[in-house]
Design an enzyme around this catalytic site. Structure first.
Site, PDB file in Angstrom:
ATOM      1  N   ALA A 101     -11.266  -7.384   7.101  1.00 17.60           N
ATOM      2  CA  ALA A 101      -9.997  -7.237   7.820  1.00 17.60           C
ATOM      3  C   ALA A 101     -10.179  -6.712   9.242  1.00 17.60           C
ATOM      4  O   ALA A 101      -9.477  -7.141  10.161  1.00 17.60           O
ATOM      5  CB  ALA A 101      -9.069  -6.304   7.034  1.00 17.60           C
ATOM      6  N   SER A 134      -4.988  -9.409  -3.394  1.00 12.47           N
ATOM      7  CA  SER A 134      -5.574 -10.349  -4.361  1.00 12.47           C
ATOM      8  C   SER A 134      -4.546 -11.338  -4.896  1.00 12.47           C
ATOM      9  O   SER A 134      -4.911 -12.303  -5.567  1.00 12.47           O
ATOM     10  CB  SER A 134      -6.189  -9.575  -5.530  1.00 12.47           C
ATOM     11  OG  SER A 134      -5.194  -8.810  -6.181  1.00 12.47           O
ATOM     12  N   CYS A 188      12.925  21.134  -7.042  1.00 10.01           N
ATOM     13  CA  CYS A 188      13.443  20.197  -6.036  1.00 10.01           C
ATOM     14  C   CYS A 188      14.110  21.002  -4.923  1.00 10.01           C
ATOM     15  O   CYS A 188      14.884  21.927  -5.204  1.00 10.01           O
ATOM     16  CB  CYS A 188      14.453  19.256  -6.709  1.00 10.01           C
ATOM     17  SG  CYS A 188      15.376  18.232  -5.543  1.00 10.01           S
ATOM     18  N   ASN A 228       0.828  -1.208   0.000  1.00  9.63           N
ATOM     19  CA  ASN A 228       0.000   0.000   0.000  1.00  9.63           C
ATOM     20  C   ASN A 228       0.858   1.250   0.000  1.00  9.63           C
ATOM     21  O   ASN A 228       1.851   1.340   0.722  1.00  9.63           O
ATOM     22  CB  ASN A 228      -0.924   0.002   1.221  1.00  9.63           C
ATOM     23  CG  ASN A 228      -1.885  -1.163   1.190  1.00  9.63           C
ATOM     24  OD1 ASN A 228      -2.068  -1.785   0.141  1.00  9.63           O
ATOM     25  ND2 ASN A 228      -2.487  -1.480   2.319  1.00  9.63           N
ATOM     26  N   HIS A 272       5.903  -0.744  -2.673  1.00 14.09           N
ATOM     27  CA  HIS A 272       5.421  -0.029  -3.866  1.00 14.09           C
ATOM     28  C   HIS A 272       5.505   1.486  -3.699  1.00 14.09           C
ATOM     29  O   HIS A 272       4.879   2.225  -4.455  1.00 14.09           O
ATOM     30  CB  HIS A 272       3.984  -0.445  -4.202  1.00 14.09           C
ATOM     31  CG  HIS A 272       3.895  -1.833  -4.765  1.00 14.09           C
ATOM     32  ND1 HIS A 272       2.716  -2.534  -4.886  1.00 14.09           N
ATOM     33  CD2 HIS A 272       4.861  -2.660  -5.255  1.00 14.09           C
ATOM     34  CE1 HIS A 272       2.952  -3.734  -5.422  1.00 14.09           C
ATOM     35  NE2 HIS A 272       4.246  -3.832  -5.635  1.00 14.09           N
TER      36      HIS A 272
END
Ligand code: OAD
Length: 234
Positions: free
Chosen positions: A221, A179, A137, A93, A110
């Site tokens: 969950a 999944s 930046c 997540n 991720h």
């Protein structure tokens, strides 16, 4: 308790906090085309559209709070470490709900919505608000290089050496709310099993990878994770 525990979480653990999953019928990838939004090629072609997608998701984090499943994993981490075990929570997540709940031994394989990375100098910054194509930046001062600190399709997930090290000596592997369709994460249960680990899947429904698991627990969950944690620490 087993000594080396690796937990993998996916979008299902955050569903009851109001954050959408990807592949459920009303999920993000049912409503949006990932090819247009979650690839380096899409960002190169249409950076404004990609930023708009992730800016909206980042804004959603401000009103989202961890649920009972996130909190239960913090309780388990503390108990496990107090008993001398090794613990690693790997999340797919990009939300910040495990962080907000207080998980410490946590890797975001991720990436994270609340960070941005400069493609010119590689510097990773906090990103609490909108990222735009003209934002400079803070490190190298150049504009135009900031992108979401997210792993897109075709890119290498983060912290893979650490994750595979832990899977290789894992005694218990638990996948929650995923999944099992996106590799390499979908293959972690097989790696853990080959290392001799017991494998448990906790998910709303059975998945394509359910047959790999020794035990499958189906349910929401917020109910099933605290119930499992209570058994583990009890
Ligand atoms: P998916 O959307 O593919 O799967 C979510 C899983 O959670 C499904 O199996 C649901 O049945 C289950 N689920 C839904 N609500 C639940 C609940 N309340 N309690 C328990 N389970 C529930 O999401 P992921 O497996 O996380 O990658 O997707 C993997 C990756 O695909 C994501 O990290 C993302 C996506 O493309 C990137 O963006 C790189």
């Amino acid at each position: 308790m087993s000594s080396n525990l690796v937990i993998l979480t996916g979008a299902g653990i955050s569903a009851e906090s109001g954050l959408g999953t990807f592949r459920d019928p009303d999920g993000l990838w049912a409503r949006f085309d990932w090819r247009e939004l979650a690839t380096p090629e899409a960002f190169a072609a249409k950076p404004e559209e990609v930023h708009a997608f992730y800016n909206a998701r980042r804004a959603g984090l401000k009103t989202s709070t961890p649920n009972a499943a996130h909190h239960a994993l913090v309780e388990l981490e503390k108990a496990w470490i107090a008993r001398g075990g090794e613990f690693l929570l790997v999340t797919q997540n990009v939300d910040d709900l495990h962080d907000k709940a207080g998980s410490e031994r946590l890797v975001h394989m991720h990436g994270e919505l609340s960070k941005m990375r400069c493609e010119h100098c590689g510097y990773v910054h906090d990103a609490f608000d909108e990222i735009t194509t003209d934002l400079p930046c803070l490190n190298c001062r150049r504009a135009g290089g900031l992108r979401p600190h997210i792993v897109w399709f075709g890119e290498m997930p983060m912290e893979m050496d650490l994750i595979f090290d832990q899977l290789g000596s894992c005694d218990l592997f638990v996948a929650i709310g995923t999944s099992g369709t996106v590799y390499p994460a979908a293959g972690f249960s097989q790696v853990a099993k080959e290392a001799g680990a017991r494998c448990i899947e906790i998910n709303l429904e059975t998945t394509d990878t359910s047959p790999v698991f020794d035990e499958v627990r189906n349910g929401q969950a917020t109910q099933s994770v605290p119930a499992w944690v209570a058994e583990m620490v009890g």
